[in-house]
Design a protein around this motif. Structure first.
Motif: not given
Length: 327
Positions: A295-301, A303-312, A314-320
Motif C-alpha cells: 500500500l502506497t498512501v499519497l499525502d494530500g492527494v 481521487h486521481m493519482p494516475h494524473h497528479v502522482s503518475s510517477d508513483v 508507474i513505480a508501482a507498475i515497475d515493482r509489480a
C-alpha cells in the motif's frame, strides 16, 4: 367527453410532445458526441459483443481499466505516453461505456435495472485481452476499474500477472450513494432521467463534475475537453454507468470475503484526501486482506493519482513487473 378525461388526454399529449422534444435533442447531442469523440482505437469481438481498445508501445503487457463515467481517453490523455516505452499498453472501454457493448442483452433497455457485475466485466475484458495476445498481463484499474482488476484476479487467476489498484472500491461502505445514482438505478428513473441529462447537460456542469473528481488537485489543462465526457452522458451509457455503480456494493461484499485467495503481486495506491473512495474504508483494509499487498498512501492527494502522482503509479507498475517475473 368529461372534463377530467379531457384534462388527462391533454396532459398526456403535453408529456408526449415534451418527450419527443427531449429525445430528439438527446439524439442530436449523442450524434455530436460521437463526431467530437470517435473511437480512438480498434475493436475485438467477445461472444458477439464489440470491445473497444487502444494499444500502444512494446514490452510486458499492461492493461488499463478506467473508472465510473470514464472511457479510454482518461488514460490516453497523458498516462499511456508515460508508460508505452516500457510496456505494451492495452486500454479498454468498459462494458456499456465508451464504445464497448454491454456484456449481454440481459443488461439492455431503459427500464431494465440489471447491470454487469465486476466479475462479468472482468471476464469480458480478459477474453478481449487474450485475443490481443495478452495472456497474462499486469492489470491496472482506477476507481471502479480497480474493482474489476480485483475481480479479474479472483475469476481468472491464471490470466493475470499482477494488480495495480488505484483509488478503488474494494470493501463495503456505510451509507448510501448520491441521489443521482439511486434514481438512475431504478426502472422509472433510469428510463426518464438519462434523456434529460443527455439533452440538457451543459459543458460547465461537466467541467464542475470533473473539478470535483480531481479535488483537492486541479484537472490538467485541456483534460475536460479531451476526455469525452459527453460519451457518458449518452442515454444508454448513462444508464449503464449508473446501474453498474448502484449495484456495486453487494458484489464488493462478496468479493471482500475472497481477497485472501489472491496470491499474485498487488500494488495499492490511494490518496488520503480522496473523499469519493475513502482510503480508510477501502485500501487500508484491502492491504490487510490480500497477502503480501503493498500500500502506497499519497499525502494530500485526491481521487486521481494516475494524473497528479503518475510517477508513483508507474513505480508501482515497475515493482509489480519485477515481482511477477515480467522484468
Amino acid at each position: 367527453m368529461k372534463l377530467a378525461t379531457k384534462l388527462t388526454l391533454a396532459a398526456l399529449a403535453l408529456l408526449t410532445a415534451g418527450g419527443t422534444f427531449v429525445n430528439k435533442r438527446a439524439a442530436q447531442h449523442e450524434a455530436q458526441a460521437e463526431v467530437d469523440y470517435p473511437p480512438e482505437g480498434d475493436f475485438v469481438t467477445v461472444d458477439g459483443r464489440r470491445v473497444h481498445y487502444v494499444m500502444a508501445g512494446q514490452g510486458p503487457d499492461l492493461v488499463l481499466i478506467h473508472g465510473a463515467s470514464g472511457n479510454t481517453r482518461d488514460f490516453t490523455f497523458a498516462f499511456v505516453d508515460q508508460v508505452k516505452d516500457d510496456y505494451r499498453v492495452i486500454v479498454f472501454d468498459r462494458p456499456g461505456l465508451g464504445y464497448t457493448d454491454r456484456a449481454s442483452d440481459e443488461f439492455g433497455g431503459p427500464f431494465n435495472t440489471a447491470a454487469e457485475s465486476p466479475a462479468d466485466q472482468a471476464i469480458m475484458l480478459q477474453a478481449a485481452a487474450a485475443q490481443l495476445g495478452a495472456d497474462k498481463p499486469i492489470v491496472l484499474g482506477h476507481s471502479y476499474g480497480g474493482t474489476i482488476a480485483l475481480a479479474w484476479a479472483l475469476e481468472r487467476p491464471d490470466s493475470i500477472a499482477a494488480v495495480i489498484n488505484v483509488a478503488a472500491p474494494s470493501n463495503p461502505w456505510p451509507g448510501r450513494l448520491g441521489a443521482l445514482y439511486r434514481i438512475n438505478g431504478t426502472a422509472l428513473g433510469g428510463a426518464m432521467l438519462p434523456p434529460l441529462i443527455t439533452a440538457f447537460a451543459s459543458q460547465q456542469r461537466i467541467e464542475d463534475n470533473i473539478a470535483s473528481i480531481f479535488d483537492p488537485q486541479v484537472a490538467p489543462e485541456g483534460y475536460a475537453h479531451y476526455v469525452g465526457a459527453t460519451l457518458t452522458t449518452r442515454r444508454a451509457a448513462f444508464r449503464a454507468n449508473g446501474r453498474q455503480v448502484n449495484s456495486l456494493r453487494p458484489h464488493v461484499v462478496e468479493m471482500s470475503k475472497r481477497y485472501g485467495d489472491i496470491t499474485i503481486p498487488v500494488e495499492i495506491i490511494h490518496g488520503d484526501a480522496d473523499t469519493i473512495v475513502p482510503l480508510e474504508i477501502h485500501s487500508i483494509p484491502l492491504s490487510r486482506q490480500v497477502p503480501h499487498a503493498t500500500l502506497t498512501v499519497l499525502d494530500g492527494v485526491g481521487h486521481m493519482p494516475h494524473h497528479v502522482s503518475s510517477d508513483v503509479v508507474i513505480a508501482a507498475i515497475d515493482r509489480a513487473a519485477v515481482a511477477s517475473g515480467l522484468r
